[in-house]
Scaffold this active site. Sequence first.
Site, PDB file in Angstrom:
ATOM      1  N   ASP A 440     -51.319  17.078 -12.592  1.00 55.26           N
ATOM      2  CA  ASP A 440     -50.976  16.890 -10.709  1.00 55.26           C
ATOM      3  C   ASP A 440     -50.609  17.965 -10.623  1.00 55.26           C
ATOM      4  OD1 ASP A 440     -51.569  14.851  -9.389  1.00 55.26           O
ATOM      5  OD2 ASP A 440     -50.436  13.527 -10.103  1.00 55.26           O
ATOM      6  N   LYS A 509     -40.051  11.443   2.321  1.00 56.82           N
ATOM      7  CA  LYS A 509     -41.130  12.404   1.514  1.00 56.82           C
ATOM      8  C   LYS A 509     -42.418  12.565   2.323  1.00 56.82           C
ATOM      9  CE  LYS A 509     -44.139  11.647  -2.124  1.00 56.82           C
ATOM     10  NZ  LYS A 509     -44.088  10.887  -3.810  1.00 56.82           N
ATOM     11  N   ASP A 668     -56.159  17.246  -5.957  1.00 53.84           N
ATOM     12  CA  ASP A 668     -54.912  18.943  -6.694  1.00 53.84           C
ATOM     13  C   ASP A 668     -54.832  17.709  -8.018  1.00 53.84           C
ATOM     14  OD1 ASP A 668     -53.608  16.926  -5.349  1.00 53.84           O
ATOM     15  OD2 ASP A 668     -52.082  17.761  -4.905  1.00 53.84           O
TER      16      ASP A 668
END
Length: 748
Positions: A440, A509, A668
């Site tokens: 990742d 986050k 991604d």
Amino acid sequence: MLQTLQVLSQQGESLLSLAQELGMRIFNRHVVQRKQLNDEVQALQERYFKYLHLLASDTQVVMSRLPRQHWEALGTTEASQDQPWPLTVVVQLGKQLAEVLVQTVKMPSNLAQLQDTQKLIPVLYHVYSFQSFRQIGILKPHPAFIQLLETAAERTMTFESAEVPMLCPPLPWTSPHSGAFLLSPTKLMRSLEGTIQHQRLLEGCPPTELHGALDALTQLGNCAWRVNGRVLDLVLTIFNAKGCPRLGVPSPASEAPRPSKHRLPANASPERKTELRRELARCLKVAREMHSLRTDALYRLSLAQHLRHRVFWLPHNMDFRGRTYPCPPHFNHLGSDLARALLEFAQGRPLGPHGLNWLKIHLVNLTGLKKRESLQARLAFADEIMDDILDSADQPMTGRKWWMEADEPWQALACCMEIAQAVRAPNPAAYVSHFPVHQDGSCNGLQHYAALGRDSVGAASVNLVPSDVPQDVYSSVAAQVEVFRRQDAERGVQVAKVLEGFISRKVVKQTVMTVVYGVTRYGGRLQIEKRLRELSDFPQEFVWQASHYLVRQVFNSLQEMFSSTRAIQRWLTESARLIARSGLAVEWVTPLGIPIIQPYHHDSKVSISGGIQSLTFCSSGDTNQKPNTLKQKNGFPPNFIHSLDSSHMMLTALHCYRKGLTFVSVHDCFWTHAADVAVMNQVCREQFVRLHSQPILHDLSRFLVERYCSGPRSTNAQVAKLQEMLLSVPKTGTFDLDQVKHSTYFFS
């Protein structure tokens, strides 16, 4: 038409969406039938079998050719191209067919009585309902028909052929209108129905410039898959036993909360009536959501069961930014944890000397327990908990159930089972594994920004620089926000004092992650408010004030840590604003040669009158309308970064193909066999460096100046201002890109 009727939900469906769906299905059937009538199918079949023979060969001569080149070598006869019907035609046709259904499909009013004495009633009713203050027409099935389906209909599901995985390799993409499914029409670039500017751009592009994108999509579609039968059996057991929402297996609507059955007393207060109405609305909303989730899971599990012993393929296409997606929507590797756990590669690879270690590291990554630890520490942790891993694999539903506590429980369970089989094999290195291991990107959007701006501080915080343990950008931002909070608390700011002890990685986050993709302060405040409401001990009366304060400090922290990122974002936003104000949509070309245009225009209203109801719908893709300046400017930074991450993924896919690796991606997140992770990691880093070694921002500036500031418009004062902005490319820092090649945690 009858298939459409079979799948109508109890709540019904809006006439507009039903008409559009019916119209599109007719168009797809028409294209296939026309190919059959023109004898194109026979010619395609002969060419396709020769192509499969070449694709299945293992010789080095063949490996040097791409699938597209195989296909092109077999002949140049292209099937005639079908232009999509205009959206108004599609909706008009679908509306007429829906009206036929309403007028002609009838059933006996009472199925228990003899047929000849029966009064027939319509199966479908046309009613009006309010949706967000708008009155819309709905086609609703009669409750007796729903009951008939539930009790007497065959337990079968019918899907359009383009909605399910293929049982043979897809056609290679050779042009904007040729590839993927053998007969069903497929767009190379998916878009809203009626949007044609993307197709125009692609068709005007020299064919060789699209080869990189076409070959990458072909390669992703050529990955063969199979169903993980052991995981599917467990999921089906839980699904049939009323589900388990905690594990991502939806419960049936029968488990939905029921409104209270007490009759309301005649003298009930208005407040009590309002409260009851709210409770009823909440119960209906939950029931509808549960029905939707349950149906989605039913589609996925039915397809998985149908494909259980088959090898299948997932043809791919892309969105207008170049991001890739599998065409079949219901069963693919882009879904939830559960959807991913059901899939594994059809082709296996021996684990080799390091494959088992990568399986263990992957398992620990799926648990989410050791995000800030080194790979060695994660490997040691996996060895420590080997008993739990084996127990999960052997007794998933009756043992200690360690796997259920993981962030991604089903994938963790599938990985436990794979590790158990590998460690028990006589020679683990020779064990043939079909399991996909993921790597990742570490806040991938910020990685691209840091590389574009050669920003040393930003690069270090998103793992572009080698380090012994992974850097965590979210924790770094939280720490910076805490510094600002402490300073404000010392100055006596009330909200800063209240927030003491509440600023954590989790609170910031989502906002940090989405700032890269253009989230505004308003959107960021809502995200933080949601996180603060989840904290039971936070004083709720301060939520609004605290979320305002925190979003400001998060943006300030990012400005401090990623100064060049914010400068590039501002330049992209301002450039797009000026382009849109000049009356044009923003266009650019990705480093891989894909032409891109933002499809944001002011809505144009289209009306279709007559029949049981007049239909009015909005189209935002009408290029005759002025561009929507707000959407154009807010969309440009995230869309541009998405076009870069898709270029990086495509380059990685093509170079992995050249090295003989199986490779697929979820944007991604890159997948390959455990034995090949090290090779994929090397390719991924090399291609990132190669991509960002190009003068991307200067190339963009040059393209935009040429596109928007040349010709007769160039004397205009507005255009002069735009040109000045486009030429003021943000200055870059001194970060050495080559460091990425040695960064373990760049993708991990």
